[in-house]
Design an enzyme around this catalytic site. Structure first.
Site, PDB file in Angstrom:
ATOM      1  CD  GLU A  43      -3.454  -0.590   0.807  1.00 22.04           C
ATOM      2  OE1 GLU A  43      -2.661   0.630  -0.167  1.00 22.04           O
ATOM      3  OE2 GLU A  43      -3.914  -1.288   0.465  1.00 22.04           O
ATOM      4  CG  ASP A  91      -6.839  -0.149  -1.084  1.00 20.77           C
ATOM      5  OD1 ASP A  91      -6.309   0.549  -0.128  1.00 20.77           O
ATOM      6  OD2 ASP A  91      -6.702  -1.310  -0.735  1.00 20.77           O
TER       7      ASP A  91
END
Length: 289
Positions: free
Chosen positions: A15, A197
């Site tokens: 991420e 996301d």
């Protein structure tokens, strides 16, 4: 357009990519691996720092090193020693709520969300960390899984997703005070097959969102309509960030579903770069503290 896999460490939950214009380096995190990674695309060399807990996001600091959002607060990460030192927290963070995705606005503040650990209740909040402060200040609440903070090029609109609700929201943003207002639905992702996301914004105001579980990246126009869909070679892209010398390369870390007890594919957890998109991004600010 070309999608290539970078020869870098694989992640459990890749991420939070950050491209540093000044150094020409790419940083990203492995949330469950509890790591911060760095890549020099010119030499191909990587470096990894381990942090003492689950990491939700990171940002570089003007004074050197980085800040990292661990579960219970924001820490300073010293790149030389690897030491992590708590600099700010909130009494809201406990065994049910932890910090998640965050980014720096163009005044050098860190905006970071929190998430319900069970991903069932809206216990999460949005916070701002002012340079020099030791407490996180709440600017919004009622969030289940905080993700994808980013700003329009003119700083007037703030985007933020509640992933569990499959919804990206837009807010009016006051760049002078970091106040958010007029939260409204911007784009839903249920029909795209996954949750919104990590996200970023290009120079034209397009919002790029990684659709985790949906195996795609989507560019939304400023009115929330879909402009472009890019199919990825993995089902779980985690986030997006423009980088490269011309800020025209899109970097995309991904997740490995084995942490959920699911079978993985060879590319799961890899980090990718996309060239030839025809779009450019904006420089990522550093935290002013």
């Amino acid at each position: 357009m070309q999608i290539a896999k970078l020869e870098v460490p694989r992640c459990l939950v890749g991420e939070g990519p950050v491209w540093d214009v000044g150094s020409g380096l790419l940083f990203w995190i492995d949330i469950l691996g509890r790591k911060v990674h760095k890549l020099d695309p010119v030499t191909g060399l990587t470096r990894t720092w381990e942090v003492p807990g689950i990491i939700g996001s990171m940002a570089l600091r003007e004074s050197g090193g980085a800040i990292v959002a661990l579960a219970n607060g924001v820490y300073a990460l010293d790149f030389d020693s690897g030491a992590c030192t708590l600099i700010a927290s909130s009494p809201d963070l406990d065994d049910q709520v932890q910090l998640a995705d965050g980014k720096v606005d163009r005044r050098g503040r860190f905006i970071v969300g929190s998430s319900d650990r069970s991903m069932k209740d809206a216990r999460g909040k949005l916070y701002v960390l002012e340079p020099g402060a030791s407490q996180l200040r709440v600017i919004d609440e009622g969030i289940t899984l905080s993700n994808g903070p980013c700003w329009s090029p003119d700083n007037a609109t703030f985007y933020h997703a509640d992933s569990i609700r499959n919804e990206i929201y837009a807010y009016d943003y006051d760049i002078e005070t970091a106040a958010v207002s007029n939260r409204r639905p911007f784009a839903g992702t249920a029909e795209l097959g996954g949750i919104p996301d990590g996200a970023t914004v290009d120079t034209l105001g397009g919002v790029w969102s990684a659709i985790c579980e949906g195996g795609k990246l989507v560019r939304f126009l400023a009115d929330g309509s879909i402009d472009r869909i890019i199919d990825m070679p993995v089902r779980l892209p985690g986030s997006v960030m423009f980088g490269g010398a011309g800020l025209d390369r899109l970097f995309v870390p991904s997740l490995d579903p084995s942490f959920m007890g699911r079978a993985n594919d060879p590319l799961d957890g890899a980090t990718f770069v996309i060239d030839g998109l025809g779009f450019t991004g904006l420089p990522e600010p550093r935290f002013a503290g």
